[in-house]
Motif scaffolding. Sequence first.
Motif, PDB file in Angstrom:
ATOM      1  N   CYS A  65       0.818  -1.215   0.000  1.00 22.27           N
ATOM      2  CA  CYS A  65       0.000   0.000   0.000  1.00 22.27           C
ATOM      3  C   CYS A  65       0.852   1.265   0.000  1.00 22.27           C
ATOM      4  CB  CYS A  65      -0.935  -0.002   1.210  1.00 22.27           C
ATOM      5  SG  CYS A  65      -2.073  -1.406   1.246  1.00 22.27           S
ATOM      6  N   GLY A  66       2.110   1.129  -0.363  1.00 20.10           N
ATOM      7  CA  GLY A  66       3.017   2.266  -0.368  1.00 20.10           C
ATOM      8  C   GLY A  66       3.850   2.316   0.893  1.00 20.10           C
ATOM      9  N   ARG A  67       3.183   2.202   2.035  1.00 17.10           N
ATOM     10  CA  ARG A  67       3.887   2.097   3.313  1.00 17.10           C
ATOM     11  C   ARG A  67       3.503   0.772   3.967  1.00 17.10           C
ATOM     12  NH1 ARG A  67      -0.329   5.887   5.653  1.00 17.10           N
ATOM     13  NH2 ARG A  67      -1.331   4.752   7.371  1.00 17.10           N
ATOM     14  N   LEU A  68       4.261   0.371   4.960  1.00 13.24           N
ATOM     15  CA  LEU A  68       4.028  -0.901   5.638  1.00 13.24           C
ATOM     16  C   LEU A  68       2.668  -0.900   6.328  1.00 13.24           C
ATOM     17  CD1 LEU A  68       5.424  -3.628   6.550  1.00 13.24           C
ATOM     18  CD2 LEU A  68       6.006  -2.403   8.657  1.00 13.24           C
ATOM     19  N   THR A  69       1.862  -1.947   6.062  1.00 10.45           N
ATOM     20  CA  THR A  69       0.565  -2.112   6.721  1.00 10.45           C
ATOM     21  C   THR A  69       0.362  -3.585   7.062  1.00 10.45           C
ATOM     22  OG1 THR A  69      -0.733  -2.567   4.718  1.00 10.45           O
ATOM     23  CG2 THR A  69      -0.404  -0.232   5.311  1.00 10.45           C
ATOM     24  N   ILE A  70      -0.766  -3.877   7.692  1.00  7.21           N
ATOM     25  CA  ILE A  70      -1.060  -5.275   8.008  1.00  7.21           C
ATOM     26  C   ILE A  70      -1.215  -6.113   6.746  1.00  7.21           C
ATOM     27  CG2 ILE A  70      -2.106  -4.767  10.255  1.00  7.21           C
ATOM     28  CD1 ILE A  70      -4.874  -5.296   8.882  1.00  7.21           C
ATOM     29  N   ALA A  71      -1.487  -5.480   5.607  1.00  2.12           N
ATOM     30  CA  ALA A  71      -1.612  -6.238   4.356  1.00  2.12           C
ATOM     31  C   ALA A  71      -0.313  -6.965   4.025  1.00  2.12           C
ATOM     32  CB  ALA A  71      -2.009  -5.307   3.214  1.00  2.12           C
ATOM     33  N   ASP A  72       0.820  -6.323   4.287  1.00  4.94           N
ATOM     34  CA  ASP A  72       2.112  -6.960   4.025  1.00  4.94           C
ATOM     35  C   ASP A  72       2.311  -8.182   4.917  1.00  4.94           C
ATOM     36  OD1 ASP A  72       3.506  -4.949   2.121  1.00  4.94           O
ATOM     37  OD2 ASP A  72       2.734  -3.688   3.738  1.00  4.94           O
ATOM     38  N   PHE A  73       1.904  -8.060   6.169  1.00  8.05           N
ATOM     39  CA  PHE A  73       2.027  -9.191   7.092  1.00  8.05           C
ATOM     40  C   PHE A  73       1.047 -10.307   6.740  1.00  8.05           C
ATOM     41  CE2 PHE A  73       3.869  -5.676   9.428  1.00  8.05           C
ATOM     42  CZ  PHE A  73       4.986  -6.259  10.006  1.00  8.05           C
ATOM     43  N   ASP A  74      -0.093  -9.943   6.191  1.00 11.03           N
ATOM     44  CA  ASP A  74      -1.093 -10.932   5.802  1.00 11.03           C
ATOM     45  C   ASP A  74      -0.565 -11.835   4.689  1.00 11.03           C
ATOM     46  OD1 ASP A  74      -3.994 -11.655   6.241  1.00 11.03           O
ATOM     47  OD2 ASP A  74      -4.051 -11.303   4.088  1.00 11.03           O
ATOM     48  N   LEU A  75       0.167 -11.260   3.768  1.00 13.18           N
ATOM     49  CA  LEU A  75       0.654 -11.988   2.596  1.00 13.18           C
ATOM     50  C   LEU A  75       1.987 -12.695   2.835  1.00 13.18           C
ATOM     51  CD1 LEU A  75       0.225 -12.576  -0.444  1.00 13.18           C
ATOM     52  CD2 LEU A  75       1.332 -10.386  -0.930  1.00 13.18           C
ATOM     53  N   THR A  76       2.827 -12.129   3.693  1.00 14.24           N
ATOM     54  CA  THR A  76       4.205 -12.613   3.823  1.00 14.24           C
ATOM     55  C   THR A  76       4.341 -14.100   4.151  1.00 14.24           C
ATOM     56  OG1 THR A  76       5.124 -10.435   4.337  1.00 14.24           O
ATOM     57  CG2 THR A  76       6.352 -12.340   5.136  1.00 14.24           C
ATOM     58  N   PRO A  77       3.615 -14.663   5.123  1.00 10.54           N
ATOM     59  CA  PRO A  77       3.842 -16.087   5.425  1.00 10.54           C
ATOM     60  C   PRO A  77       3.559 -17.013   4.248  1.00 10.54           C
ATOM     61  CG  PRO A  77       2.704 -15.025   7.238  1.00 10.54           C
ATOM     62  CD  PRO A  77       2.693 -14.053   6.099  1.00 10.54           C
ATOM     63  N   TYR A  78       2.571 -16.675   3.429  1.00 12.73           N
ATOM     64  CA  TYR A  78       2.304 -17.496   2.244  1.00 12.73           C
ATOM     65  C   TYR A  78       3.405 -17.313   1.208  1.00 12.73           C
ATOM     66  CZ  TYR A  78      -2.232 -18.935   3.919  1.00 12.73           C
ATOM     67  OH  TYR A  78      -3.230 -19.518   4.657  1.00 12.73           O
ATOM     68  N   ALA A  79       3.879 -16.081   1.047  1.00 12.46           N
ATOM     69  CA  ALA A  79       4.975 -15.841   0.112  1.00 12.46           C
ATOM     70  C   ALA A  79       6.245 -16.543   0.572  1.00 12.46           C
ATOM     71  CB  ALA A  79       5.212 -14.336  -0.032  1.00 12.46           C
TER      72      ALA A  79
END
Length: 209
Positions: free
Chosen positions: A155-169
């Motif tokens: 989303c441009g800056r760090l948000t919970i969206a990044d943490f939501d996706l990271t373990p699957y990535a």
Amino acid sequence: MKLYSFPFSPNCQKVIAVAHEVGTPLQLVPVDLFKGESRTPGMLSKNPNGKVPILEDGDFVLWESTAMIAYIAAKAGRTDLLPATPRERAEVDRWTAWQGAHFGPAVRKVAYERIVKKLVGRGAPDEAVVKAGTEEFAMFAGVLDQSLGGKEYLCGRLTIADFDLTPYAALTAGCGLDFGPYPKAKAWLQRMTSRESVKKTLDAAREAA
């Protein structure tokens, strides 16, 4: 807060990582999914879906991992991770919905065939399923790569969206999926897995193996 969790679950890992990021202590209660421990009467009374994670905060019981990471960030007052404006919040919600509907299921499909089946003795991987999951991963990794553009985070800056996706990535390497053709997505993943909160979470999962 108390978290009922299975260390190898990406959905559990995302909750633990966000808690580390915001400095919220979690009491981890291990639940062995392979032994059916999430489907005991006591656990079903907490989550009728028979799954983990389950978050308890006093008398408040919450299931669904994306709701948990939003709750933890909000309770910590981290409006940087959980934006309050409608447009910024919609960006976060879009990515968490995308992960749950598209990227995560594609990775899970391959991980089940190549990792879980071996662990629980359910036979050889179904190569047709692996092929389908690999093709889906390639499509959605391309979406991720293109969408990142010149941004460091979803989303441009760090948000919970990044943490939501990271373990699957982060799970992709272990099941033979390759971020190599997607340099922006690969750089994003390296950026996320270098964060102390994520590194601590993933290291603990490896130690539990």
